[in-house]
Design a protein around this motif. Structure first.
Motif, PDB file in Angstrom:
ATOM      1  N   PRO A  55     -57.928 -40.320   6.572  1.00 16.50           N
ATOM      2  CA  PRO A  55     -58.350 -40.825   5.266  1.00 16.50           C
ATOM      3  C   PRO A  55     -58.830 -42.268   5.350  1.00 16.50           C
ATOM      4  N   ILE A  56     -59.805 -42.612   4.522  1.00 13.05           N
ATOM      5  CA  ILE A  56     -60.388 -43.947   4.558  1.00 13.05           C
ATOM      6  C   ILE A  56     -59.341 -45.023   4.276  1.00 13.05           C
ATOM      7  N   GLU A  57     -58.327 -44.686   3.501  1.00 13.99           N
ATOM      8  CA  GLU A  57     -57.255 -45.641   3.203  1.00 13.99           C
ATOM      9  C   GLU A  57     -56.457 -46.018   4.445  1.00 13.99           C
ATOM     10  N   GLU A  58     -56.564 -45.217   5.511  1.00  7.85           N
ATOM     11  CA  GLU A  58     -55.774 -45.425   6.727  1.00  7.85           C
ATOM     12  C   GLU A  58     -56.613 -45.972   7.888  1.00  7.85           C
ATOM     13  N   LEU A  59     -57.779 -46.524   7.588  1.00  3.91           N
ATOM     14  CA  LEU A  59     -58.682 -46.975   8.656  1.00  3.91           C
ATOM     15  C   LEU A  59     -58.481 -48.429   9.063  1.00  3.91           C
TER      16      LEU A  59
ATOM     17  N   GLY B  20     -59.711 -53.791   2.156  1.00  2.84           N
ATOM     18  CA  GLY B  20     -58.950 -54.808   2.857  1.00  2.84           C
ATOM     19  C   GLY B  20     -58.695 -54.504   4.313  1.00  2.84           C
ATOM     20  N   HIS B  21     -59.528 -53.652   4.915  1.00  8.48           N
ATOM     21  CA  HIS B  21     -59.317 -53.254   6.308  1.00  8.48           C
ATOM     22  C   HIS B  21     -59.937 -54.269   7.276  1.00  8.48           C
ATOM     23  N   GLN B  22     -59.319 -54.390   8.439  1.00  7.35           N
ATOM     24  CA  GLN B  22     -59.920 -55.060   9.582  1.00  7.35           C
ATOM     25  C   GLN B  22     -60.334 -53.967  10.568  1.00  7.35           C
ATOM     26  N   VAL B  23     -61.615 -53.902  10.850  1.00  3.20           N
ATOM     27  CA  VAL B  23     -62.161 -52.785  11.620  1.00  3.20           C
ATOM     28  C   VAL B  23     -63.055 -53.334  12.729  1.00  3.20           C
ATOM     29  N   SER B  24     -63.059 -52.660  13.888  1.00  2.00           N
ATOM     30  CA  SER B  24     -63.999 -53.011  14.957  1.00  2.00           C
ATOM     31  C   SER B  24     -65.138 -51.997  14.962  1.00  2.00           C
ATOM     32  N   TYR B  25     -66.307 -52.458  15.403  1.00  2.00           N
ATOM     33  CA  TYR B  25     -67.507 -51.629  15.327  1.00  2.00           C
ATOM     34  C   TYR B  25     -68.209 -51.552  16.672  1.00  2.00           C
ATOM     35  N   VAL B  26     -68.861 -50.422  16.899  1.00  2.00           N
ATOM     36  CA  VAL B  26     -69.740 -50.239  18.036  1.00  2.00           C
ATOM     37  C   VAL B  26     -70.991 -49.528  17.519  1.00  2.00           C
ATOM     38  N   THR B  27     -72.146 -49.913  18.025  1.00  2.00           N
ATOM     39  CA  THR B  27     -73.406 -49.310  17.592  1.00  2.00           C
ATOM     40  C   THR B  27     -73.875 -48.296  18.626  1.00  2.00           C
ATOM     41  N   GLN B  28     -74.253 -47.097  18.138  1.00  2.00           N
ATOM     42  CA  GLN B  28     -74.662 -46.020  19.036  1.00  2.00           C
ATOM     43  C   GLN B  28     -75.852 -45.262  18.452  1.00  2.00           C
ATOM     44  N   ALA B  29     -76.470 -44.449  19.301  1.00  2.00           N
ATOM     45  CA  ALA B  29     -77.493 -43.521  18.818  1.00  2.00           C
ATOM     46  C   ALA B  29     -76.838 -42.528  17.860  1.00  2.00           C
ATOM     47  N   PRO B  30     -77.584 -42.002  16.889  1.00  2.00           N
ATOM     48  CA  PRO B  30     -76.991 -41.166  15.840  1.00  2.00           C
ATOM     49  C   PRO B  30     -76.712 -39.731  16.277  1.00  2.00           C
ATOM     50  N   VAL B  31     -75.753 -39.582  17.212  1.00  2.00           N
ATOM     51  CA  VAL B  31     -75.312 -38.263  17.673  1.00  2.00           C
ATOM     52  C   VAL B  31     -73.818 -38.189  17.366  1.00  2.00           C
ATOM     53  N   LEU B  32     -73.455 -37.430  16.340  1.00  2.00           N
ATOM     54  CA  LEU B  32     -72.094 -37.474  15.823  1.00  2.00           C
ATOM     55  C   LEU B  32     -71.051 -37.121  16.875  1.00  2.00           C
ATOM     56  N   SER B  33     -71.294 -36.095  17.670  1.00  2.00           N
ATOM     57  CA  SER B  33     -70.295 -35.672  18.657  1.00  2.00           C
ATOM     58  C   SER B  33     -69.999 -36.791  19.652  1.00  2.00           C
ATOM     59  N   GLU B  34     -71.026 -37.530  20.051  1.00  2.00           N
ATOM     60  CA  GLU B  34     -70.828 -38.633  20.993  1.00  2.00           C
ATOM     61  C   GLU B  34     -70.194 -39.840  20.298  1.00  2.00           C
ATOM     62  N   MET B  35     -70.575 -40.092  19.060  1.00  2.00           N
ATOM     63  CA  MET B  35     -70.023 -41.230  18.329  1.00  2.00           C
ATOM     64  C   MET B  35     -68.526 -41.080  18.119  1.00  2.00           C
ATOM     65  N   MET B  36     -68.073 -39.855  17.923  1.00  2.73           N
ATOM     66  CA  MET B  36     -66.665 -39.622  17.592  1.00  2.73           C
ATOM     67  C   MET B  36     -65.774 -39.482  18.824  1.00  2.73           C
ATOM     68  N   GLN B  37     -66.351 -39.515  20.020  1.00  2.00           N
ATOM     69  CA  GLN B  37     -65.540 -39.337  21.221  1.00  2.00           C
ATOM     70  C   GLN B  37     -64.498 -40.439  21.375  1.00  2.00           C
ATOM     71  N   GLU B  38     -64.890 -41.687  21.113  1.00  2.00           N
ATOM     72  CA  GLU B  38     -63.977 -42.809  21.323  1.00  2.00           C
ATOM     73  C   GLU B  38     -63.765 -43.629  20.052  1.00  2.00           C
ATOM     74  N   SER B  39     -64.179 -43.093  18.900  1.00  2.00           N
ATOM     75  CA  SER B  39     -64.049 -43.824  17.641  1.00  2.00           C
ATOM     76  C   SER B  39     -63.300 -43.001  16.608  1.00  2.00           C
ATOM     77  N   ASP B  40     -62.761 -43.702  15.623  1.00  2.00           N
ATOM     78  CA  ASP B  40     -62.030 -43.038  14.537  1.00  2.00           C
ATOM     79  C   ASP B  40     -62.960 -42.558  13.431  1.00  2.00           C
ATOM     80  N   GLY B  41     -64.166 -43.111  13.410  1.00  2.00           N
ATOM     81  CA  GLY B  41     -65.120 -42.729  12.383  1.00  2.00           C
ATOM     82  C   GLY B  41     -66.527 -43.049  12.837  1.00  2.00           C
ATOM     83  N   ALA B  42     -67.504 -42.500  12.116  1.00  2.00           N
ATOM     84  CA  ALA B  42     -68.906 -42.718  12.464  1.00  2.00           C
ATOM     85  C   ALA B  42     -69.754 -42.742  11.208  1.00  2.00           C
TER      86      ALA B  42
END
Length: 286
Positions: free
Chosen positions: A91-95, A122-144
């Motif tokens: 859930p977005i509340e837990e990000l 009020g979240h502190q979040v880290s970001y990484v930028t990737q090509a728009p391929v959902l399966s690859e984006m979600m491999q090492e991230s909590d969201g995309a």
């Protein structure tokens, strides 16, 4: 002397009402189109490789001293936009503390997500930028974050994630509409191309009006070329606004204030609009 007016076009279906009935033949060799994803068009406009076209509204703010927004043209939504989604494993509340993968095709939506997560949750979040391929984006991230047709196609796959519409979240927290893209013109070309720009702008408005009168030819086109159900496409386009009036302007300038508050812009920005005095008469003649 530059002979033609170079016009950008976003390679997403959300801008089609403005282009679908555009009568390019009447301009012969006076205009040239460049079709790219938003991030590429943003860069092309900033370099001066295109003169006019839809750019991310965030990119407009970054170059506001060089651009004017064209009157009554945008990609906006008041609530659900249907093509800008955060896909999340929880859930977005837990990000808080999460890692989010951002599409490399966007500017506005990337910063809108940061405002929503930081300012409203009020979240502190880290970001990484990737090509728009959902399966690859979600491999090492909590969201995309995906936008445009990439987001629409991902939704169809019935992926096992929680899905949040950024337009809906923005409206829930602010009550405002959200403008994702503006049609803009470089101030530097106005002196040379003012009359031609007026014709192009009027043709964009005429295309939009023809779509509004009868949306079915466009619905048939996207159904044929992009698949999906016609009913889903009708619902999607009904949720989009392609105007830019006081309502859209107020929401966009509030977005700019939030971006400045979060350090994403150096200062708030006011939108300066180019008005075409002949557009009303041209649209009526059509």
């Amino acid at each position: 002397m530059q002979k033609s007016l170079r016009i950008g076009q976003i390679l997403y279906t959300n801008t089609l009402p403005v282009y679908f009935h555009f009568d390019q033949s009447r301009f012969e060799d006076r205009i040239a189109f460049l079709r790219q994803v938003p991030a590429q068009l943003n860069e092309a406009m900033a370099r001066g490789d295109i003169d006019v076209g839809p750019i991310s509204s965030f990119s407009y703010a970054e170059h506001a001293s060089e651009y004017l927004a064209l009157a009554d043209l945008s990609v906006s939504a008041k609530g659900r936009v249907g093509s800008i989604f955060l896909f999340s494993k929880k859930p977005i509340e837990e990000l808080d503390g999460a890692r989010i993968a951002l599409t490399n095709t966007s500017a506005t939506s990337v910063n809108l997500l940061k405002i929503i997560l930081h300012k409203f949750y009020g979240h502190q979040v880290s970001y990484v930028t990737q090509a728009p391929v959902l399966s690859e984006m979600m491999q090492e991230s909590d969201g995309a974050l995906l936008i445009g047709d990439d987001a629409i196609m991902a939704i169809r796959q019935r992926v096992p994630y929680m899905i949040y519409d950024l337009g809906e979240l923005w409206h829930r927290f602010t009550g405002y509409s959200m403008t994702f893209a503006l049609w803009a013109v470089r101030k530097a070309v106005l002196a040379e191309h003012a009359e031609l720009l007026g014709e192009v702008h009027a043709s964009f408005l005429a295309s939009k009006k023809m779509y509004q009168r009868n949306p079915e030819p466009l619905i048939d086109y996207v159904h044929m070329h992009y698949g999906g159900e016609k009913a889903d496409w009708r619902q999607y386009f009904r949720g989009l606004q392609h105007s830019f009036d006081d309502e859209q302007r107020a929401g966009l300038e509030y977005f700019y204030r939030c971006a400045a508050e979060q350090g994403l812009l150096p200062r708030p920005v006011s939108v300066e609009v180019w008005e075409n005095p002949d557009s009303k008469n041209y649209v009526e003649r059509k």
